[in-house]
Write a protein that holds these residues in place. Structure first.
Motif, short mmCIF file in Angstrom:
data_model
loop_
_atom_site.label_atom_id
_atom_site.label_comp_id
_atom_site.label_asym_id
_atom_site.label_seq_id
_atom_site.Cartn_x
_atom_site.Cartn_y
_atom_site.Cartn_z
N SER A 679 14.90 -9.81 38.78
CA SER A 679 15.12 -9.98 40.22
C SER A 679 14.77 -8.70 40.97
O SER A 679 14.20 -8.75 42.06
CB SER A 679 16.58 -10.36 40.50
OG SER A 679 16.92 -11.57 39.87
N GLY A 680 15.12 -7.56 40.38
CA GLY A 680 14.78 -6.28 41.01
C GLY A 680 13.28 -6.09 41.10
O GLY A 680 12.77 -5.61 42.13
N ILE A 681 12.56 -6.45 40.03
CA ILE A 681 11.10 -6.34 40.06
C ILE A 681 10.54 -7.25 41.15
O ILE A 681 9.65 -6.85 41.93
CB ILE A 681 10.51 -6.71 38.69
CG1 ILE A 681 10.92 -5.67 37.64
CG2 ILE A 681 8.99 -6.80 38.77
CD1 ILE A 681 10.52 -6.04 36.22
N ALA A 682 11.03 -8.49 41.20
CA ALA A 682 10.55 -9.44 42.20
C ALA A 682 10.83 -8.93 43.61
O ALA A 682 9.98 -9.03 44.51
CB ALA A 682 11.22 -10.80 41.99
N LEU A 683 12.01 -8.38 43.80
CA LEU A 683 12.38 -7.88 45.13
C LEU A 683 11.50 -6.70 45.52
O LEU A 683 11.06 -6.59 46.68
CB LEU A 683 13.86 -7.46 45.11
CG LEU A 683 14.53 -7.25 46.47
CD1 LEU A 683 14.46 -8.51 47.31
CD2 LEU A 683 15.99 -6.84 46.26
#
Length: 797
Positions: A679-683
């Motif tokens: 999720s952090g990468i996507a964000l």
């Protein structure tokens, strides 16, 4: 071919000409392809590859059924099902064991496994040295023999062939080494040696369910046919063994991967979302780059270059980017695979070797190819639908081309995908927090535990073994700082339990639905050490011994299920194992979580081991001691007291109870961590995309912004214009993402605890978080817009 090589050379030249663009695009794609390659390599090894055993599709796990739960089988059940030759070509059983290894330096606790002789041939095992077990060595009266694992062979015998035939002193019995397991035998990856079962009804009575049983179906018999036939057989077999439970078979591969399948598919969905966001980001980069090359492309078309020829050229550049991203992504996956498999170790089958093979490389190659085409289509659409005359009229200035709607659509999709991932991570995190706060039924602070198994040779007399454990408990209780100490067979939250049948006095037995409960044998002040509350009656005491009437304590669930609306105190139950007879219920204690925090508490009874002398030789115990200080600081003093009684006593699994709980939570913690990372990468990627689109938007509207400011617009008005436009994109992405998240979150149902997959607070929280971070990414381009000098802009125009 010449045209392709020409396109390739030109593409490489254009990528070298813009190193910053190339580096960013390749890195974004490498992240997306890398995480997909890593997750797919795990899925390929766990779900797609067959088990590395002969006729593995016919291997089944046979389990008993109690209250719709799958439980192990007893030794008598193993013998009964083993005889059903019309269904099963072969049958085998195994159970984990612990061995005190003495005679070579300091006493050492070894992890072992007791197996029936048929197991190794079923798995096609060829020993690295010596031989495998013989069928006659399964008998209780057979000479003790052992097979050692390849790692134990190397560490203790330096790989010498002379190890075969040597003696090992295990639990004070001398075992002869008859063979060495091959290095690649992953089934025994967590153990150091194997021994035959060597069981009979005296040490493994009916109702003691502790064996894992594997059967091989006869050719032509399907799992469904086997289940149907077994249902018909149960009444006949129960006439021989009244404790025999209904049973079923599950394909062994399905059993091994059952718990990991949902998690792996969830992670696959997460990394696919990351890849799609990476593609959207790269497409945006290419669109921006195509806009800067619009004059060049327009001139080339006006000079006779065909649009399809230019499309092929741009697709070649896209495929070069995806190819480079794929190569770096594979390297990233290879570098991170060890970390990933370590994190997932407790959620994967123990005999799975995860690696990047040709299948994974082929998957990565196809992924890179499809990715290059997907994000490369965006600038191609711009060329095919672009207005050539309009581009030439602009005189070299960048115009807001018709492709800007596509860039906005890509940003909306990035925000939507990011929200889906954040929602999944939020649900798992909220579930994990709920699990942390669940009532365990006991207190973990200031508690130290350690495994202890009285030697079956030195303490062959059950009364001597009971006396020894009682002396251990008394000595440990005198250690300064120790408040109370006791014993239990299965430590709470250790992941293990023992089940068995029981009979309630005065109640008729139903062969179709026999009563079953978890069985615990305790001693000393076990309940006081863990602060398990007494709800009714009394605790067990030292007076409950072999000379006193047999008694038991039951948990609250046992009382609620078997004695609804009546007082269980004074009732009598036959708990089985050993000499038949009824025991009086003298107390009711609170429910405790036994295997995991997420489980439903099962009916449990606690019997004093001092009244079960006939099965003492089969039981192992966990010492539980509550201290006033840090529990691990008391380990040395406790160990000294025990070794003063028996210097050869091996103490295993020394740990604080807090660490036991933390270990039990590890399988739940990993999905939260991984989903959080993805999720952090996507964000991060979505924030880059929003920043890029808004920067392009500001660049395209510099003239309008300058004109507005020249006519009196304030910086706040400009800021409102830019952020308002960004807010519309973000709001659209959040709205679409919420709909998608509501639909997708249902796949997490089996992984959640105490949280619904449509938990409204979670969805609202992640929506606000995503919107806030997305708007924060708009800060720099919005601030840049407010600093536009209207005089400079108007002069340039």
């Amino acid at each position: 071919m010449d045209n392709f090589l020409q396109d390739l050379r030109f593409g490489l030249r254009m990528l070298r000409k813009n190193p910053g663009f190339t580096m960013v695009a390749v890195l974004v794609l490498a992240i997306g392809i890398g995480v997909n390659t890593a997750i797919f390599s795990v899925i390929n090894s766990v779900l797609l590859q067959p088990l590395p055993y002969p006729d593995s599709q016919r291997l089944m796990l046979l389990q008993g059924l109690s209250d719709s739960r799958h439980i192990p089988v007893s030794y008598t059940e193993f013998l009964a099902w083993k005889d059903q030759k019309e269904l099963f070509e072969d049958s085998a059983a195994f159970t984990n064991s612990g061995f005190a290894f003495t005679g070579l330096g300091e006493p050492e606790q070894l992890r072992g496994m007791s197996i029936s002789a048929a197991l190794l041939p079923m798995f096609g095992v060829k020993p690295a040295a010596g031989r495998i077990f013989l069928s006659e060595e399964d008998a209780r009266t057979a000479n003790p023999v052992a097979m050692i694992t390849h790692s134990f062979w190397q560490s203790h015998f330096h790989g010498s062939q002379s190890a075969v035939g040597q003696m090992l002193t295990l639990n004070d019995k001398v075992f002869t080494i008859v063979g060495v397991l091959p290095e690649d035998f992953a089934f025994a990856a967590n153990v150091q040696l194997l021994t035959p079962l060597r069981l009979d009804a005296t040490v493994a009575p009916s109702g003691l369910n502790f064996l894992a049983m594997i059967v091989k179906l006869r050719p032509g018999v399907s799992p469904g046919q086997a289940r149907t036939a077994m249902t018909v057989m149960v009444p006949r077999l129960q006439k021989i063994d009244s404790n025999l439970l209904p049973a079923t078979v599950t394909p062994y591969h399905e059993f091994l991967v059952g718990d990991s399948r949902p998690l792996l598919f969830v992670l696959l969905g997460a990394v696919v979302s990351v890849l799609l966001i990476a593609c959207a980001n790269t497409a945006n980069l290419l669109l921006a780059r195509a806009a800067s090359r619009s004059k060049e492309i327009a001139v080339r078309i006006s000079l006779g270059a065909g649009r399809l020829r230019l499309v092929r050229q741009l697709l070649t550049e896209s495929l070069l980017l995806s190819g480079l991203g794929g190569i770096i992504g594979i390297l990233l996956a290879w570098a991170g695979l060890g970390v990933l498999t370590t994190l997932l170790a407790q959620r994967l089958p123990r005999d799975t070797a995860v690696h990047i093979d040709l299948t994974v490389l082929f998957f990565s190659g196809v992924l890179a190819l499809v990715t290059g085409i997907v994000f490369g289509l965006a600038p191609c659409i711009q060329i095919v639908k672009g207005n050539l005359q309009e581009e030439l009229k602009q005189g070299g200035r960048q115009s807001e081309s018709g492709s800007y709607w596509l860039r906005q659509t890509l940003i909306v999709s990035e925000v939507a995908f990011s929200l889906v991932l954040l929602a999944g991570a939020g649900l798992l995190l909220r579930s994990f927090v709920r699990l942390l706060n669940v009532d365990k039924g006991f207190s973990t602070d200031h508690v130290v535990t350690m495994g202890i198994w009285p030697s079956p040779v030195r303490y062959a007399d059950p009364k001597v073994a009971i006396s020894y454990l009682q002396q251990v408990q008394e000595r440990v209780s005198t250690v300064p700082g120790v408040r109370s100490a006791g014993f239990v067979t299965n430590l709470p939250l250790s992941g293990s339990s023992t089940n068995g049948g029981l009979v309630i006095e005065g109640r008729a037995e139903d062969p179709k639905d026999p009563l079953n409960a978890q069985k615990q044998f305790v001693g000393g002040n076990y309940f006081q050490a863990l602060r398990v509350p007494l709800l009714k009656g009394r605790y067990l005491t030292d007076a409950d011994n072999t000379t006193s009437p047999p008694v038991v304590i039951i948990n609250q669930t046992f009382a609620r299920q078997f004695f609804p609306n009546e007082d269980p105190i004074g009732k009598r139950i036959d708990v089985g194992w050993g000499n038949p007879g009824f025991s009086e219920i003298v107390g009711v204690v609170g429910d405790t979580k036994q295997e995991t925090l997420a489980e439903t508490v099962h009916p449990t009874f606690y019997a004093p081991f001092a009244q079960k002398a006939e099965i003492m030789k089969f039981l192992s115990f966990n010492l539980v001691a509550r201290t006033q200080q840090d529990p691990l600081t008391a380990v040395r003093a406790i160990s000294n007291q025990i070794h003063q009684l028996d210097r050869n006593q091996v103490l295993a699994r020394i740990s604080s109870m807090d660490d036991v709980v933390a270990k039990s939570l590890a399988p739940r913690r990993v999905p939260v961590w991984l989903m959080g990372v993805f999720s952090g990468i996507a964000l991060f990627l979505a924030a880059i995309g929003i920043y890029g689109v808004l920067s392009y938007y500001v660049l395209q509207r510099r003239q309008e912004i300058g004109l507005r400011m020249a006519l009196g617009a304030q910086r706040a008005n400009v800021l409102q214009l830019i952020l308002g436009h960004a807010a519309k994109l973000i709001a659209a992405g959040v709205a679409i993402g919420l709909v998608a998240a509501f639909a997708a979150s249902r796949v997490l149902t089996s992984m959640l605890f105490g949280v619904k997959p449509t938990d409204i607070p979670t969805f609202l929280g992640v929506s606000l978080l995503l919107a806030a971070l997305a708007l924060l990414a708009c800060a720099v381009p919005a601030s840049r817009a407010t600093r536009v000098d209207p005089l400079v802009v108007l002069r340039n125009e």
